[in-house]
Design an enzyme around this catalytic site. Structure first.
Site, PDB file in Angstrom:
ATOM      1  N   SER A  59      40.253  41.441  56.235  1.00 14.48           N
ATOM      2  CA  SER A  59      40.142  39.915  55.882  1.00 14.48           C
ATOM      3  C   SER A  59      39.187  39.842  54.681  1.00 14.48           C
ATOM      4  O   SER A  59      38.163  40.706  54.529  1.00 14.48           O
ATOM      5  CB  SER A  59      39.050  39.605  57.365  1.00 14.48           C
ATOM      6  OG  SER A  59      38.590  38.094  56.873  1.00 14.48           O
ATOM      7  N   LYS A  60      39.484  38.917  53.794  1.00  9.73           N
ATOM      8  CA  LYS A  60      38.781  38.777  52.605  1.00  9.73           C
ATOM      9  C   LYS A  60      37.429  37.817  53.106  1.00  9.73           C
ATOM     10  O   LYS A  60      37.456  36.767  52.796  1.00  9.73           O
ATOM     11  CB  LYS A  60      39.606  37.981  51.651  1.00  9.73           C
ATOM     12  CG  LYS A  60      39.431  38.818  50.311  1.00  9.73           C
ATOM     13  CD  LYS A  60      40.595  38.144  49.343  1.00  9.73           C
ATOM     14  CE  LYS A  60      40.060  38.111  48.027  1.00  9.73           C
ATOM     15  NZ  LYS A  60      39.691  39.341  47.441  1.00  9.73           N
TER      16      LYS A  60
END
Ligand code: PPE
Length: 321
Positions: free
Chosen positions: A169-170
């Site tokens: 996940s960014k």
């Protein structure tokens, strides 16, 4: 005592955003403001994207727009964050923001974040907000970095394991790890950090994926904790198109030391050759010929000069937009 840090060519001026997409429409930057009680500000509960639009013969074009919009939603899904926008709405907001600011090329930063409705770790009662800003952003690791190759330092900070932080996940909070590693590298006179995992395998840079070249074969550095890089995927496909043998592999830092070439890739970094790691020259200690050829081809692709990859471009003023 504060150590003077190597100046960062990667900084961008947050002032030059022009109009920002905020709460469903375009507003002046001074209107795109949030509360100091914003959940994301306290706990890092945001997810973002970094995207570039390039000038082409047919006007501005966004590189791999849909993949970035989808990854933004995937990042939110990993956090259990209910996104208030669909993938089409994200695409639309990005294109509208570029049009409104008449950008010919830019860096694009969409963000989803938990708002200020309540404080406390659990974000369940907080609204999720969405914004898109565009801004000029030059060569991430500097013009000289591209010409001569950059100097990497293996960071004393390890990349988080996938069961400690959601590395696919960014997420804003994940980037404390990147900030620390990049700061450490710059304070020690290097250009960028090389992050290993807890076992000592090469993970990625603070904001880039890595490649190694040995004996004419291209080795994308594979790792379970890396961000699923869109540039990495693009470079693999371009390499195959160029007829290069591509073999994805895990690697330790010493394997990188003895490679013919090492280079970094990312939306911001594009393709950046590596000249040295921990002061050991990589190959001839200059930007390698394969990395430079790949950089050139990559720039041709993103500027719409190679028809085989035209599907990756969304023309801002084109019929498909
Ligand atoms: N790893 C990390 C940790 C990362 O942040 C990026 C992008 C990549 C790999 C490459 O991913 P991709 O852009 O899909 O090829 N880093 C973004 C943020 C940089 C920043 O300083 O902010 C970027 O390149 O936009």
């Amino acid at each position: 005592m504060a150590v003077p840090s190597k100046p960062a060519p990667s900084s961008t001026s947050a002032v030059d955003t022009g109009l920002i997409w905020f709460e469903g429409g375009l507003v002046a930057p001074e209107e795109a403001k949030v509360s100091v009680l914003t959940h994301a500000l306290h706990y890092g509960t945001s997810v973002f994207e970094g995207i570039r639009a390039y000038e082409t013969e047919r006007g501005a074009a966004v590189f791999r727009l849909r993949e970035h919009s989808q990854r933004l939603l995937d990042s939110a899904k990993i956090l259990g964050m209910p996104a208030p926008v669909t993938v089409e709405e994200i695409d639309h907001a990005i294109l509208e923001t570029i049009r409104a600011n008449k950008r010919r090329s830019c860096y694009i930063r969409p963000l989803l974040w938990y708002g200020a409705e309540s404080l406390g770790v659990n974000p369940g009662r907080n609204r999720v907000h969405f914004m898109v800003a565009t801004m000029p952003w030059g060569i991430y690791l500097g013009e000289e970095g591209v010409q001569k190759g950059v100097a990497l330092m293996t960071s004393s900070w390890r990349r988080s394991a996938g069961d400690i932080m959601p590395t696919k996940s960014k997420a804003g909070g994940n980037y404390v790890n990147s900030v620390l590693a990049n700061q450490e590298a710059r304070e020690n006179g290097f250009d960028e950090a090389l992050l290993l995992d807890k076992q000592g395998f090469v993970a990625e840079g603070s904001g880039e994926n890595l490649f190694m070249v040995r004996g004419g074969v291209l080795y994308p550095i594979a790792h379970s904790v890396n961000l699923r890089g869109i540039t990495r995927d693009s470079v693999i496909k371009i390499a195959e198109h160029m007829g290069t043998e591509v073999v994805s592999t895990m690697a330790t830092r010493d394997e990188l030391y003895t490679a013919d070439e090492v280079f970094m890739v990312g939306t911001a970094a594009e393709v950046t050759p590596v000249a040295s790691i921990d002061r050991r020259p990589i190959g001839a200690g200059v930007a390698g010929p394969y990395a430079l050829a790949m950089r050139k081809t990559y720039l041709d692709v993103v500027h719409g000069r190679i028809e085989a990859f035209d599907d990756w471009l969304t023309y801002v003023d084109g019929p498909a937009a």
